[in-house]
Scaffold this motif. Structure first.
Motif, PDB file in Angstrom:
ATOM      1  N   SER A   1       0.791  -1.138   0.112  1.00 49.50           N
ATOM      2  CA  SER A   1       0.021   0.024  -0.020  1.00 49.50           C
ATOM      3  C   SER A   1       1.089   1.278  -0.027  1.00 49.50           C
ATOM      4  O   SER A   1       0.604   2.275  -0.559  1.00 49.50           O
ATOM      5  CB  SER A   1      -1.042   0.007   1.019  1.00 49.50           C
ATOM      6  OG  SER A   1       0.003  -0.037   2.233  1.00 49.50           O
TER       7      SER A   1
ATOM      8  N   ARG B   1      -0.248   6.154  -9.713  1.00 50.46           N
ATOM      9  CA  ARG B   1      -1.386   6.857  -9.934  1.00 50.46           C
ATOM     10  C   ARG B   1      -2.733   6.288 -10.293  1.00 50.46           C
ATOM     11  O   ARG B   1      -2.494   5.548 -10.982  1.00 50.46           O
ATOM     12  CB  ARG B   1      -1.041   7.886 -11.221  1.00 50.46           C
ATOM     13  CG  ARG B   1       0.284   8.687 -11.065  1.00 50.46           C
ATOM     14  CD  ARG B   1       0.477   9.539 -12.606  1.00 50.46           C
ATOM     15  NE  ARG B   1       1.660  10.267 -12.425  1.00 50.46           N
ATOM     16  CZ  ARG B   1       2.120  10.989 -13.274  1.00 50.46           C
ATOM     17  NH1 ARG B   1       1.330  11.203 -14.555  1.00 50.46           N
ATOM     18  NH2 ARG B   1       3.286  11.931 -13.151  1.00 50.46           N
ATOM     19  N   PHE B   2      -3.577   6.796  -9.618  1.00 49.70           N
ATOM     20  CA  PHE B   2      -4.891   6.322  -9.482  1.00 49.70           C
ATOM     21  C   PHE B   2      -5.823   7.171  -9.040  1.00 49.70           C
ATOM     22  O   PHE B   2      -5.662   8.071  -8.155  1.00 49.70           O
ATOM     23  CB  PHE B   2      -5.106   4.904  -8.563  1.00 49.70           C
ATOM     24  CG  PHE B   2      -4.715   4.997  -7.302  1.00 49.70           C
ATOM     25  CD1 PHE B   2      -5.522   5.299  -6.100  1.00 49.70           C
ATOM     26  CD2 PHE B   2      -3.310   4.733  -6.485  1.00 49.70           C
ATOM     27  CE1 PHE B   2      -5.169   5.407  -4.981  1.00 49.70           C
ATOM     28  CE2 PHE B   2      -3.074   5.005  -5.595  1.00 49.70           C
ATOM     29  CZ  PHE B   2      -3.929   5.101  -4.691  1.00 49.70           C
TER      30      PHE B   2
ATOM     31  N   ARG C   1       5.350   4.958   3.310  1.00 50.75           N
ATOM     32  CA  ARG C   1       5.242   5.997   2.089  1.00 50.75           C
ATOM     33  C   ARG C   1       6.116   7.089   2.317  1.00 50.75           C
ATOM     34  O   ARG C   1       6.659   7.422   1.344  1.00 50.75           O
ATOM     35  CB  ARG C   1       3.657   6.302   2.254  1.00 50.75           C
ATOM     36  CG  ARG C   1       3.232   7.294   0.909  1.00 50.75           C
ATOM     37  CD  ARG C   1       3.131   8.478   1.461  1.00 50.75           C
ATOM     38  NE  ARG C   1       2.509   9.358   0.190  1.00 50.75           N
ATOM     39  CZ  ARG C   1       2.575  10.814   0.707  1.00 50.75           C
ATOM     40  NH1 ARG C   1       2.967  11.435   1.643  1.00 50.75           N
ATOM     41  NH2 ARG C   1       2.020  11.446  -0.425  1.00 50.75           N
TER      42      ARG C   1
ATOM     43  N   ALA D   1       1.989   1.807  -3.516  1.00 50.52           N
ATOM     44  CA  ALA D   1       1.020   2.412  -4.338  1.00 50.52           C
ATOM     45  C   ALA D   1       0.965   3.915  -4.011  1.00 50.52           C
ATOM     46  O   ALA D   1       0.606   4.769  -4.940  1.00 50.52           O
ATOM     47  CB  ALA D   1      -0.192   1.665  -4.061  1.00 50.52           C
ATOM     48  N   PHE D   2       0.776   4.335  -2.742  1.00 52.45           N
ATOM     49  CA  PHE D   2       0.667   5.716  -2.357  1.00 52.45           C
ATOM     50  C   PHE D   2       1.996   6.385  -3.074  1.00 52.45           C
ATOM     51  O   PHE D   2       1.841   7.591  -3.247  1.00 52.45           O
ATOM     52  CB  PHE D   2       0.246   5.975  -0.995  1.00 52.45           C
ATOM     53  CG  PHE D   2      -0.828   5.529  -0.402  1.00 52.45           C
ATOM     54  CD1 PHE D   2      -2.102   6.066  -1.110  1.00 52.45           C
ATOM     55  CD2 PHE D   2      -0.986   4.551   0.466  1.00 52.45           C
ATOM     56  CE1 PHE D   2      -3.359   5.767  -0.630  1.00 52.45           C
ATOM     57  CE2 PHE D   2      -2.336   4.435   0.901  1.00 52.45           C
ATOM     58  CZ  PHE D   2      -3.736   4.623   0.270  1.00 52.45           C
TER      59      PHE D   2
ATOM     60  N   VAL E   1      -7.755   9.119  -0.516  1.00 49.74           N
ATOM     61  CA  VAL E   1      -7.752   7.639   0.100  1.00 49.74           C
ATOM     62  C   VAL E   1      -6.623   7.687   1.032  1.00 49.74           C
ATOM     63  O   VAL E   1      -6.839   7.068   2.335  1.00 49.74           O
ATOM     64  CB  VAL E   1      -7.301   6.510  -1.108  1.00 49.74           C
ATOM     65  CG1 VAL E   1      -6.960   5.007  -0.269  1.00 49.74           C
ATOM     66  CG2 VAL E   1      -8.342   6.225  -2.099  1.00 49.74           C
ATOM     67  N   PHE E   2      -5.566   8.503   0.709  1.00 54.64           N
ATOM     68  CA  PHE E   2      -4.189   8.501   1.835  1.00 54.64           C
ATOM     69  C   PHE E   2      -4.586   9.407   2.896  1.00 54.64           C
ATOM     70  O   PHE E   2      -4.391   9.091   4.147  1.00 54.64           O
ATOM     71  CB  PHE E   2      -3.253   9.332   1.110  1.00 54.64           C
ATOM     72  CG  PHE E   2      -1.974   9.418   1.661  1.00 54.64           C
ATOM     73  CD1 PHE E   2      -1.215   8.176   2.311  1.00 54.64           C
ATOM     74  CD2 PHE E   2      -1.580  10.606   2.469  1.00 54.64           C
ATOM     75  CE1 PHE E   2      -0.186   8.411   3.112  1.00 54.64           C
ATOM     76  CE2 PHE E   2      -0.368  10.627   3.075  1.00 54.64           C
ATOM     77  CZ  PHE E   2       0.169   9.710   3.551  1.00 54.64           C
TER      78      PHE E   2
ATOM     79  N   LYS F   1      -6.604   9.135  -5.334  1.00 52.04           N
ATOM     80  CA  LYS F   1      -5.458   8.846  -4.463  1.00 52.04           C
ATOM     81  C   LYS F   1      -4.995   9.691  -3.110  1.00 52.04           C
ATOM     82  O   LYS F   1      -5.121   9.293  -2.094  1.00 52.04           O
ATOM     83  CB  LYS F   1      -3.940   8.802  -5.577  1.00 52.04           C
ATOM     84  CG  LYS F   1      -2.722   8.583  -4.615  1.00 52.04           C
ATOM     85  CD  LYS F   1      -1.614   8.908  -5.571  1.00 52.04           C
ATOM     86  CE  LYS F   1      -0.203   8.738  -4.829  1.00 52.04           C
ATOM     87  NZ  LYS F   1       0.971   8.744  -5.870  1.00 52.04           N
ATOM     88  N   LYS F   2      -5.318  10.948  -3.222  1.00 45.42           N
ATOM     89  CA  LYS F   2      -5.239  11.759  -2.047  1.00 45.42           C
ATOM     90  C   LYS F   2      -6.100  11.680  -1.191  1.00 45.42           C
ATOM     91  O   LYS F   2      -5.791  11.738   0.239  1.00 45.42           O
ATOM     92  CB  LYS F   2      -4.989  13.243  -2.583  1.00 45.42           C
ATOM     93  CG  LYS F   2      -3.818  13.538  -3.387  1.00 45.42           C
ATOM     94  CD  LYS F   2      -3.811  15.169  -3.697  1.00 45.42           C
ATOM     95  CE  LYS F   2      -2.509  15.606  -4.707  1.00 45.42           C
ATOM     96  NZ  LYS F   2      -2.197  16.770  -4.925  1.00 45.42           N
TER      97      LYS F   2
END
Length: 295
Positions: free
Chosen positions: A111, A119-120, A176, A114-115, A126-127, A123-124
């Motif tokens: 995870s 890029r998805f 991260r 991914a963060f 979810v973080f 993203k921000k």
């Protein structure tokens, strides 16, 4: 017309320590004294616990205090081991800690990668949700976790103990931040050489992030080993209990006035984590220091 220039007599005096240097020394000495006092305050209970585990029964309750045992005895450990099934508790704790901490670290690594690098959409957001999870006390989720584990039929199972705690918001955040501080040139060169995300993670990101990964793993191991409330709720048989709950049963079995076996049982519980922490402490400092906050 001539002029003469005379040299001014030297007025240099032997150099003396500046007031700022003296203040720095005083503060350093004061800081060392303060740290020494704090260290003694924290070490005294540990020393008393370990010494009481090896003292004869009469010396534990002696006044004035008997700080150094006159003789070393191991009877307290034998009594603690026989009073409750410590062997089964050890097996349960080892399985739960190994499985739970391993899966927790793997999820945190994937995870965090991914963060940090993918890029998805959202993203921000979810973080931010992950950061918000750090502010939620774990006891808030006890009821819903118990209902979920019960509906899955995982009461009194190893999976029922470690599954609810697999998502580590702190581990994800720490890794991260550490991944973002890695040199981009190395990762870009790996990408140009045709490395996919898995190879970049395994051969480049993880080797450069060893202190941070070890820090997250150690925190996960300690959390799983010392967890008390959740294993107490999700297990209702003595054979499914872990070590912290077994220590509570030892106290109830021996009585609150039998401090020898209780201290011996406490040593058995904390000694593996203490040795692990002493072994990995240098990685903790490097891992926390290397997780620079970047935006």
């Amino acid at each position: 017309m001539t002029t003469t220039t005379g040299s001014r007599p030297s007025t240099d005096t032997p150099s003396t320590p500046a007031p700022r240097a003296r203040k720095f020394r005083i503060r350093s000495v004061g800081g060392m004294l303060g740290l020494t006092v704090v260290g003694i305050v924290f070490l005294l209970p540990f020393y008393w616990m370990f010494s009481s585990a090896f003292k004869p029964e009469g010396e534990i309750y002696r006044w004035p205090l008997q700080w150094i045992p006159s003789t070393i005895v191991f009877d307290h450990f034998a009594r603690a081991w026989e009073a409750v099934p410590f062997a089964q508790f050890f097996v349960n704790s080892l399985i739960v800690t190994a499985a739970g901490s391993t899966l927790k670290v793997l999820l945190a690594v994937f995870s965090a990668y991914a963060f940090a690098f993918l890029r998805f959409p959202g993203k921000k957001i979810v973080f931010l949700a992950v950061l918000g999870a750090l502010m939620v006390p774990g006891h808030v989720t006890l009821l819903i976790n118990y209902m979920t584990i019960g509906n899955l039929g995982l009461i009194n199972t190893y999976a029922g103990i470690f599954l609810p705690g697999l998502a580590s918001a702190f581990g994800t955040f720490l890794l991260r931040q550490h991944f973002l501080a890695l040199p981009k040139e190395v990762l870009e060169a790996a990408e140009l050489d045709g490395c996919g995300h898995v190879r970049r993670l395994v051969y480049f990101v993880l080797p450069m992030s060893k202190p941070a990964v070890v820090t997250v793993a150690l925190i996960a191991v300690i959390d799983e080993w010392n967890d008390f409330i959740w294993p107490l709720l999700v297990t209702n048989t003595l054979q499914a209990r872990t070590l912290p709950i077994g220590l509570m049963f030892l106290k109830e079995t021996e009585g609150v006035d039998q401090w020898g076996p209780i201290m011996a049982g406490t040593v058995l519980v904390i000694l593996p984590m203490l040795l692990l922490f002493l072994f990995a402490q240098r990685y903790i400092v490097a891992g926390l220091a290397g997780a620079a906050v970047r935006r």
